[in-house]
Design an enzyme around this catalytic site. Structure first.
Site, PDB file in Angstrom:
ATOM      1  N   HIS A   4      18.612   6.811   2.169  1.00 16.11           N
ATOM      2  CA  HIS A   4      18.482   5.950   2.150  1.00 16.11           C
ATOM      3  C   HIS A   4      17.816   5.288   3.334  1.00 16.11           C
ATOM      4  CE1 HIS A   4      20.693   1.404   2.825  1.00 16.11           C
ATOM      5  NE2 HIS A   4      19.625   1.557   2.584  1.00 16.11           N
ATOM      6  N   HIS A  52      13.940   3.255   3.531  1.00 16.26           N
ATOM      7  CA  HIS A  52      12.789   2.226   3.290  1.00 16.26           C
ATOM      8  C   HIS A  52      11.876   2.638   4.362  1.00 16.26           C
ATOM      9  CE1 HIS A  52      15.206  -0.554   1.137  1.00 16.26           C
ATOM     10  NE2 HIS A  52      16.231  -0.195   1.993  1.00 16.26           N
ATOM     11  N   GLU A  88      26.164  -5.167   2.015  1.00 18.01           N
ATOM     12  CA  GLU A  88      25.125  -5.031   2.953  1.00 18.01           C
ATOM     13  C   GLU A  88      25.510  -6.496   3.878  1.00 18.01           C
ATOM     14  OE1 GLU A  88      20.939  -5.141   3.598  1.00 18.01           O
ATOM     15  OE2 GLU A  88      21.156  -4.499   6.304  1.00 18.01           O
ATOM     16  N   ASP A  90      18.143   4.066   7.244  1.00 15.44           N
ATOM     17  CA  ASP A  90      17.046   2.756   6.765  1.00 15.44           C
ATOM     18  C   ASP A  90      15.730   2.189   6.941  1.00 15.44           C
ATOM     19  OD1 ASP A  90      17.834  -0.234   5.362  1.00 15.44           O
ATOM     20  OD2 ASP A  90      19.294  -1.115   6.365  1.00 15.44           O
ATOM     21  N   ASP A  91      16.455   1.703   8.318  1.00 12.48           N
ATOM     22  CA  ASP A  91      14.806   1.756   7.900  1.00 12.48           C
ATOM     23  C   ASP A  91      14.361   1.363   9.888  1.00 12.48           C
ATOM     24  OD1 ASP A  91      14.021  -0.120   6.140  1.00 12.48           O
ATOM     25  OD2 ASP A  91      15.307  -0.901   6.856  1.00 12.48           O
ATOM     26  N   HIS A 136      21.119  -1.894  -3.572  1.00  7.40           N
ATOM     27  CA  HIS A 136      21.829  -2.512  -2.069  1.00  7.40           C
ATOM     28  C   HIS A 136      22.981  -3.481  -2.344  1.00  7.40           C
ATOM     29  CE1 HIS A 136      19.020  -0.815  -0.177  1.00  7.40           C
ATOM     30  NE2 HIS A 136      18.549  -1.331   0.800  1.00  7.40           N
TER      31      HIS A 136
HETATM   32  N1  ADE Z   1      14.542  -3.850   2.869  1.00  4.71           N
HETATM   33  C1  ADE Z   1      14.204  -3.241   3.646  1.00  4.71           C
HETATM   34  N2  ADE Z   1      15.329  -3.037   4.931  1.00  4.71           N
HETATM   35  C2  ADE Z   1      16.477  -3.690   3.493  1.00  4.71           C
HETATM   36  C3  ADE Z   1      17.670  -4.069   3.917  1.00  4.71           C
HETATM   37  N3  ADE Z   1      18.518  -3.063   5.620  1.00  4.71           N
HETATM   38  N4  ADE Z   1      18.347  -4.715   3.690  1.00  4.71           N
HETATM   39  C4  ADE Z   1      17.740  -4.974   2.607  1.00  4.71           C
HETATM   40  N5  ADE Z   1      16.207  -5.123   1.793  1.00  4.71           N
HETATM   41  C5  ADE Z   1      15.932  -4.494   2.844  1.00  4.71           C
HETATM   42 ZN    ZN Z   2      18.396  -0.569   2.669  1.00  7.31          ZN
END
Ligand code: ADE
Ligand code: ZN
Length: 337
Positions: free
Chosen positions: A18, A20, A201, A279-280, A198
């Site tokens: 996971h 992005h 969350e 994630d990011d 997703h």
């Molecule tokens: N796009 C990038 N990161 C995300 C996240 N944590 N939740 C939803 N969309 C995303």
């Molecule tokens: Zn994500």
């Protein structure tokens, strides 16, 4: 004790499921690409951009994340971004990486679909050649856009079918339930793509249920709000449904106030197939090993939890069974040594 566990966690073989790829774009690279492409950013400096990374919820992050991605124009830009992530992942002992990408963020700006997929895919191919790293691309539909637009994106992806292993669903969760995309996911299933979404969350546990029942996904991204529905938790455990949990992300986006309040260990001990992911990473304070360090420092994790998390990351991955068994043996050999 923590130091010993951190040493184990950072060196153990692992997969990341996971991430992005646009969320791996560091401010330094955003500025470098802006300069290369002759673009002017809304922020005067790298420090000013980084200072804006104070998020209150998912939407406050997404607004900055989409702005950051606007510097990506050429195939080489997508390659450079992906290669930078893969080098970090390799240093963290990531042996397999499945990368989310958001084509609609780019095609809406006039960037050709080919630039996006070819650049990311070429970096993954180089990582395979250089280190034997395996992985794949998962194309996400932006859920704040329409299902019709998702269908149009799917059409654009078909010539690149061999470069994409799966389909995901991301962006603003609340108010955009999985059922909005039931027909396009059914079509993706017919086409033989792996499916993820997703859910849970920020959105309610009901979104996890509809992602399972109406989208027929094979993994849930995040999913931590399942804690509010004990029957759903039991179901996720029974079905060995992987949840790709992202601890630092959940703190930065205020899903949990503090890491000591994160529920991942409760879920793991309840028998759910939890995996740890970044994630990011450029926006949330760290890459995969940084996430492991943060959870070890805040939660009473034991050595066997780390082995379980490493095994889960490969068990939940989209890969050939032979390769999976090889990786699982590698994990067990690491922990037996
Ligand atoms: N796009 C990038 N990161 C995300 C996240 N944590 N939740 C939803 N969309 C995303
Ligand atoms: Zn994500």
């Amino acid at each position: 004790m923590n130091a010993a566990l951190i040493d184990v966690a950072t060196r153990m073989p692992k997969a990341e499921l996971h991430i992005h790829i646009e969320g791996s774009l560091e401010p330094e690279l955003i500025f470098a690409l802006a300069q290369r492409n002759g673009l002017t950013l809304a922020y005067p400096s790298i420090a000013a951009l980084r200072a804006a990374y104070a998020f209150t919820d998912l939407q406050s992050f997404l607004d900055i994340y989409y702005a950051g991605a606007s510097v990506l124009l050429t195939e080489q830009d997508f390659y450079d971004m992906t290669w930078a992530y893969l080098e970090r992942a390799h240093a963290d002992h990531v042996l397999h990486a499945e990368l989310f990408f958001d084509p609609q963020t780019h095609t809406a700006r006039g960037v050709a679909f080919a630039m996006v997929v070819d650049g990311i895919h070429r970096a993954l191919a180089d990582a395979h050649q250089k280190w034997g790293m395996t992985g794949g691309l998962i194309m996400c539909f932006l859920r704040h856009l329409s299902e019709e637009e998702a269908f149009a994106t799917l059409e654009q992806a078909l010539p690149y079918r061999e470069k994409i292993i799966g389909i995901g669903l991301d962006s603003s969760e609340r108010g955009h339930p999985p059922e909005k995309f039931a027909r396009v996911f059914a079509r993706c299933h017919e086409l033989g793509f792996h499916l993820v979404a997703h859910a849970g969350e920020e959105g309610p546990p009901a979104y996890i249920t509809t992602a399972l029942d109406l989208l027929h996904v094979e993994r849930i991204d995040h999913g931590v709000r399942c804690i509010d529905d004990p029957l759903l938790m039991q179901r996720l455990a029974r079905e060995k449904m992987p949840l790709t949990v992202c601890p630092l992300s959940n703190i930065k986006l205020c899903v949990f106030e503090k890491m000591s309040q994160h529920n991942l260990l409760t879920l793991l001990d309840a028998g759910l197939m939890i995996t740890i992911n970044s994630d990011d990473p450029a926006y949330f304070g760290g890459y995969l090993n940084d996430n492991f360090v943060a959870i070890i420092e805040a939660l009473p994790l034991q050595r066997q939890h780390l082995q379980q998390l490493a095994r889960n990351s490969f068990s939940a991955a989209f890969m050939d069974e032979g390769i999976r068994q090889k990786y699982l043996h590698q994990v067990d050999a690491f922990f037996a040594a």
